[in-house]
Write a protein that holds these residues in place. Structure first.
Motif, PDB file in Angstrom:
ATOM      1  N   ASP A 167      -3.670 -16.619   7.196  1.00 40.48           N
ATOM      2  CA  ASP A 167      -3.245 -15.259   7.532  1.00 40.48           C
ATOM      3  C   ASP A 167      -1.971 -14.863   6.782  1.00 40.48           C
ATOM      4  OD1 ASP A 167      -5.332 -14.877   9.255  1.00 40.48           O
ATOM      5  OD2 ASP A 167      -4.176 -15.172  11.092  1.00 40.48           O
ATOM      6  N   ASP A 168      -1.974 -13.643   6.321  1.00 41.98           N
ATOM      7  CA  ASP A 168      -0.768 -13.027   5.765  1.00 41.98           C
ATOM      8  C   ASP A 168      -0.108 -12.272   6.920  1.00 41.98           C
ATOM      9  OD1 ASP A 168       1.023 -11.145   4.691  1.00 41.98           O
ATOM     10  OD2 ASP A 168      -0.045 -11.070   2.788  1.00 41.98           O
ATOM     11  N   ASP A 169       0.983 -12.813   7.448  1.00 43.91           N
ATOM     12  CA  ASP A 169       1.582 -12.245   8.649  1.00 43.91           C
ATOM     13  C   ASP A 169       2.015 -10.793   8.453  1.00 43.91           C
ATOM     14  OD1 ASP A 169       1.166 -14.553  10.071  1.00 43.91           O
ATOM     15  OD2 ASP A 169       3.159 -15.358   9.704  1.00 43.91           O
ATOM     16  N   ALA A 170       2.522 -10.472   7.259  1.00 46.62           N
ATOM     17  CA  ALA A 170       2.946  -9.089   6.999  1.00 46.62           C
ATOM     18  C   ALA A 170       1.744  -8.157   7.018  1.00 46.62           C
ATOM     19  CB  ALA A 170       3.661  -9.007   5.654  1.00 46.62           C
ATOM     20  N   GLU A 171       0.616  -8.616   6.488  1.00 46.68           N
ATOM     21  CA  GLU A 171      -0.602  -7.805   6.486  1.00 46.68           C
ATOM     22  C   GLU A 171      -1.107  -7.606   7.911  1.00 46.68           C
ATOM     23  OE1 GLU A 171      -4.505  -7.608   3.663  1.00 46.68           O
ATOM     24  OE2 GLU A 171      -4.148  -9.530   4.670  1.00 46.68           O
ATOM     25  N   VAL A 172      -1.050  -8.654   8.719  1.00 43.89           N
ATOM     26  CA  VAL A 172      -1.476  -8.548  10.115  1.00 43.89           C
ATOM     27  C   VAL A 172      -0.593  -7.548  10.856  1.00 43.89           C
ATOM     28  CG1 VAL A 172      -1.684  -9.763  12.314  1.00 43.89           C
ATOM     29  CG2 VAL A 172      -2.482 -10.857  10.218  1.00 43.89           C
ATOM     30  N   GLU A 173       0.719  -7.628  10.639  1.00 43.84           N
ATOM     31  CA  GLU A 173       1.636  -6.698  11.302  1.00 43.84           C
ATOM     32  C   GLU A 173       1.359  -5.260  10.885  1.00 43.84           C
ATOM     33  OE1 GLU A 173       3.822  -7.095  13.793  1.00 43.84           O
ATOM     34  OE2 GLU A 173       2.898  -9.093  13.902  1.00 43.84           O
ATOM     35  N   ALA A 174       1.049  -5.058   9.611  1.00 42.17           N
ATOM     36  CA  ALA A 174       0.725  -3.708   9.143  1.00 42.17           C
ATOM     37  C   ALA A 174      -0.546  -3.202   9.815  1.00 42.17           C
ATOM     38  CB  ALA A 174       0.564  -3.709   7.622  1.00 42.17           C
ATOM     39  N   TYR A 175      -1.526  -4.093  10.005  1.00 44.82           N
ATOM     40  CA  TYR A 175      -2.760  -3.702  10.691  1.00 44.82           C
ATOM     41  C   TYR A 175      -2.474  -3.336  12.144  1.00 44.82           C
ATOM     42  CZ  TYR A 175      -7.410  -3.903  12.744  1.00 44.82           C
ATOM     43  OH  TYR A 175      -8.559  -3.590  13.420  1.00 44.82           O
ATOM     44  N   LEU A 176      -1.676  -4.153  12.822  1.00 44.77           N
ATOM     45  CA  LEU A 176      -1.365  -3.887  14.220  1.00 44.77           C
ATOM     46  C   LEU A 176      -0.662  -2.547  14.399  1.00 44.77           C
ATOM     47  CD1 LEU A 176      -0.217  -7.438  15.364  1.00 44.77           C
ATOM     48  CD2 LEU A 176      -2.402  -6.319  15.848  1.00 44.77           C
ATOM     49  N   LYS A 177       0.086  -2.120  13.383  1.00 44.22           N
ATOM     50  CA  LYS A 177       0.772  -0.832  13.456  1.00 44.22           C
ATOM     51  C   LYS A 177      -0.184   0.352  13.341  1.00 44.22           C
ATOM     52  CE  LYS A 177       5.298  -2.418  11.861  1.00 44.22           C
ATOM     53  NZ  LYS A 177       6.304  -2.392  10.766  1.00 44.22           N
ATOM     54  N   THR A 178      -1.444   0.100  12.918  1.00 47.48           N
ATOM     55  CA  THR A 178      -2.435   1.181  12.884  1.00 47.48           C
ATOM     56  C   THR A 178      -3.026   1.433  14.272  1.00 47.48           C
ATOM     57  OG1 THR A 178      -4.416  -0.189  12.447  1.00 47.48           O
ATOM     58  CG2 THR A 178      -3.079   0.494  10.524  1.00 47.48           C
ATOM     59  N   LEU A 179      -2.790   0.525  15.210  1.00 44.36           N
ATOM     60  CA  LEU A 179      -3.331   0.648  16.565  1.00 44.36           C
ATOM     61  C   LEU A 179      -2.394   1.489  17.423  1.00 44.36           C
ATOM     62  CD1 LEU A 179      -4.401  -3.084  17.078  1.00 44.36           C
ATOM     63  CD2 LEU A 179      -5.732  -1.216  16.067  1.00 44.36           C
ATOM     64  N   ALA A 180      -2.962   2.216  18.371  1.00 48.62           N
ATOM     65  CA  ALA A 180      -2.140   3.122  19.173  1.00 48.62           C
ATOM     66  C   ALA A 180      -2.758   3.303  20.561  1.00 48.62           C
ATOM     67  CB  ALA A 180      -2.021   4.478  18.471  1.00 48.62           C
ATOM     68  N   ARG A 181      -2.077   4.064  21.385  1.00 47.66           N
ATOM     69  CA  ARG A 181      -2.533   4.358  22.748  1.00 47.66           C
ATOM     70  C   ARG A 181      -3.832   5.158  22.709  1.00 47.66           C
ATOM     71  NH1 ARG A 181      -0.218   4.216  27.773  1.00 47.66           N
ATOM     72  NH2 ARG A 181       1.655   3.310  26.818  1.00 47.66           N
TER      73      ARG A 181
END
Length: 263
Positions: A167-181
């Motif tokens: 896993d590329d942790d920075a890429e995972v974090e960027a993906y998680l930031k696309t998620l929302a309420r």
């Protein structure tokens, strides 16, 4: 860009997701020669209290696909998670075969469920959770506000999956930031229609899924088959979001569905 010989792909996204969550999959599909559309579902508009739900999402997706098929397009609907509920409800009567029989060009050639809800009329997502005796896990996984909107408590683990050495942790974090309420009330709303009764179906199992477990997915397919539908199935050793973790595997399955049917 797609060639005229290839179907158009519409991705109906899941809860908490938006078009940006499918960037890797969209790129992979476009690289394979497809034109890809990812409409933004109104239930993800962040309104507080929520002002859009399954019915609003259904209306948007139906209108979007109607415009494509009226233009003569052959469309493959890729339905992820809650997107399965929306596509199931929205696309009845838009099948390629039904439109051809009526002398109309264009239509939806396939519904491809990606760990998606494929249920009969009158069924809500939470009905399946209750059927499996998992209602006590709902507050563990989802954080509901008083207005019914919700966030996922642990999207890193339950959506993306356990961390892998690759896993590329920075890429995972960027993906998680696309998620929302999201408007969690959608999970309690029943479908009115079942488009799969008139449109060929494929299902992509995600065998390590911790949000829509494999037992649920197998149950969906069993229900379709009991209703007389033949289902082409594929397996990905992935969690709930292969759009991010295994996009090429999704593309390979879509290619097999399309090429195997001469489209």
């Amino acid at each position: 860009m797609a060639t005229s010989a290839k179907p158009t792909i519409i991705i109906v996204h899941g809860g908490w997701h938006g078009p940006a969550s499918y960037e890797k999959l969209t790129t992979a599909l476009e690289s394979a020669g497809y034109e890809v559309h990812v409409p933004h579902l109104p239930s993800m508009n962040q309104a507080r209290p929520p002002n859009a739900d399954l019915s609003t999402d259904t209306e948007l997706v139906r209108g979007y696909v109607e415009a494509l098929v009226r233009a003569g397009r052959t469309v493959v609907a890729l339905l992820h998670s809650y997107g399965g509920q929306v596509g199931t409800n929205a696309l009845r009567g838009l099948g390629l075969e039904a439109r051809a029989a009526a002398g109309l060009a264009g239509g939806v050639s396939h519904l491809v469920y990606l760990s998606g809800y494929a249920v009969p009329e009158g069924t809500a997502m939470m009905d399946k959770v209750g059927e499996f005796g998992h209602m006590d896990l709902v507050p563990v996984a989802f954080d509901f506000a008083e207005d019914g909107s919700c966030v996922h408590r642990d999207p890193r683990l339950l959506l993306v999956g356990p961390r892998r050495p690759s896993d590329d942790d920075a890429e995972v974090e960027a993906y998680l930031k696309t998620l929302a309420r999201w408007n969690g009330k959608c999970m309690y709303q029943a479908t009115e229609h079942a488009a799969w009764r008139g449109i060929p179906v494929a299902y992509i199992y995600t065998t390590a899924d911790m949000t829509v477990p494999l037992d649920y997915q197998k149950n969906f397919v069993e229900g379709l088959e009991k209703a007389g539908r033949k289902v082409q199935t594929f397996e990905l050793a992935a969690g709930h979001c292969p759009n991010f973790t295994a996009p090429q595997g999704v593309v390979d399955a879509v290619n097999k569905v399309i090429l195997g049917n001469g489209l």
